[in-house]
Design a protein around this motif. Structure first.
Motif, PDB file in Angstrom:
ATOM      1  N   LEU A  28       6.978  15.112   4.276  1.00 18.70           N
ATOM      2  CA  LEU A  28       7.475  13.942   3.486  1.00 18.70           C
ATOM      3  C   LEU A  28       9.026  14.179   2.953  1.00 18.70           C
ATOM      4  O   LEU A  28       9.838  13.384   3.007  1.00 18.70           O
ATOM      5  N   ASP A  29       8.812  15.884   2.632  1.00 18.84           N
ATOM      6  CA  ASP A  29       9.780  16.557   2.353  1.00 18.84           C
ATOM      7  C   ASP A  29      10.770  17.262   3.227  1.00 18.84           C
ATOM      8  O   ASP A  29      10.460  18.640   3.765  1.00 18.84           O
TER       9      ASP A  29
ATOM     10  N   TYR B 158      12.700  12.041  11.357  1.00 16.23           N
ATOM     11  CA  TYR B 158      13.056  10.387  12.068  1.00 16.23           C
ATOM     12  C   TYR B 158      13.265  10.352  12.558  1.00 16.23           C
ATOM     13  O   TYR B 158      12.276   9.672  13.957  1.00 16.23           O
TER      14      TYR B 158
ATOM     15  N   HIS C 244      -0.886  -2.913   2.461  1.00 17.25           N
ATOM     16  CA  HIS C 244       0.077  -1.573   2.320  1.00 17.25           C
ATOM     17  C   HIS C 244       1.151  -2.167   3.587  1.00 17.25           C
ATOM     18  O   HIS C 244       2.403  -2.521   3.565  1.00 17.25           O
TER      19      HIS C 244
ATOM     20  N   PHE D 163       5.637  -3.046   2.939  1.00 12.96           N
ATOM     21  CA  PHE D 163       6.292  -2.821   4.145  1.00 12.96           C
ATOM     22  C   PHE D 163       7.161  -3.609   4.675  1.00 12.96           C
ATOM     23  O   PHE D 163       8.666  -3.453   4.341  1.00 12.96           O
TER      24      PHE D 163
ATOM     25  N   HIS E 224       8.883   4.194  10.294  1.00 18.72           N
ATOM     26  CA  HIS E 224       9.323   4.813   9.183  1.00 18.72           C
ATOM     27  C   HIS E 224       8.747   5.667   8.357  1.00 18.72           C
ATOM     28  O   HIS E 224       7.535   5.414   8.627  1.00 18.72           O
TER      29      HIS E 224
ATOM     30  N   HIS F 221       7.758   6.438   5.633  1.00 17.32           N
ATOM     31  CA  HIS F 221       7.109   6.251   5.068  1.00 17.32           C
ATOM     32  C   HIS F 221       5.513   5.922   5.114  1.00 17.32           C
ATOM     33  O   HIS F 221       4.569   5.885   4.979  1.00 17.32           O
TER      34      HIS F 221
ATOM     35  N   SER G   5      -2.290  12.172  -7.073  1.00 17.79           N
ATOM     36  CA  SER G   5      -2.260  12.625  -5.432  1.00 17.79           C
ATOM     37  C   SER G   5      -3.590  12.749  -5.007  1.00 17.79           C
ATOM     38  O   SER G   5      -3.408  12.826  -3.604  1.00 17.79           O
TER      39      SER G   5
END
Length: 183
Positions: free
Chosen positions: A27-28, A39, A81, A85, A98, A100, A157
């Protein structure tokens, strides 16, 4: 990416294994252009993987429910969830590609994102889920909090990950939610 106990992984065929290997689950990224390139590169293998898994109903129903059922969303926002989105402008293919969405895909494939020793300790506290009752939840929730502290895990987390692990181990949504809230 930490991969938990193998028993929580869904079975993948050769093609799906190759597709998982082509997906960047990070993700980072150090730079925005690297994140955007990831992506773009993830879109096709991700959609092919989801189609293959869907065609053979390979994702456990409780894991899909975590994405589609509003009761699994614990924040102040109402809806599942997936609904969140959609409210943010990502529906259908856009939601699934996406960045996320990757933690949801990761959960579909591998289960909770916790160290194996933590997962084993938690599962030992549950024992046989068939014999787990409402009176056991306070003890489990307190033990989960102790596990988090003992392993120096960060609460924000891990609370969702313990919730997922509880559901994967056969606890009811209500009991799993109690585990999440107690941390």
């Amino acid at each position: 990416m930490v991969i938990g106990l193998r028993k929580h992984h869904i079975d993948l065929n050769e093609e799906e294994t190759a597709l998982v290997g082509a997906i960047d689950f990070r993700l980072d990224h150090p730079r925005h252009d690297e994140g955007h390139a990831s992506y773009l590169a993830n879109r096709e293998p991700l959609m092919a993987l989801l189609k293959s898994l869907s065609d053979r109903s390979a994702i456990p129903p409780h894991r899909l429910a975590y994405w589609t059922d509003p009761k699994f969303q614990s924040g102040r926002m109402k809806g599942s969830h997936r609904d969140i989105f959609a409210r943010n402008g990502s529906e259908g293919r856009e939601a699934y590609t996406h960045p996320h969405f990757l933690p949801y895909l990761r959960y579909f494939l591998f289960g909770a994102d916790l160290p194996p020793t933590v997962m084993q300790e938690f599962e030992a506290k549950i024992g046989n889920p068939e014999w787990f009752g409402g009176s056991d939840i306070i003890g489990l929730a307190n033990e989960t909090r102790a596990i988090v502290r003992r392993h120096n895990l960060r609460h924000y987390s891990t609370s969702d990950e313990f919730h997922k692990l509880a559901i994967d181990n056969g606890l009811s949504h209500h009991n799993a939610e109690s585990v999440r809230k107690r941390q």
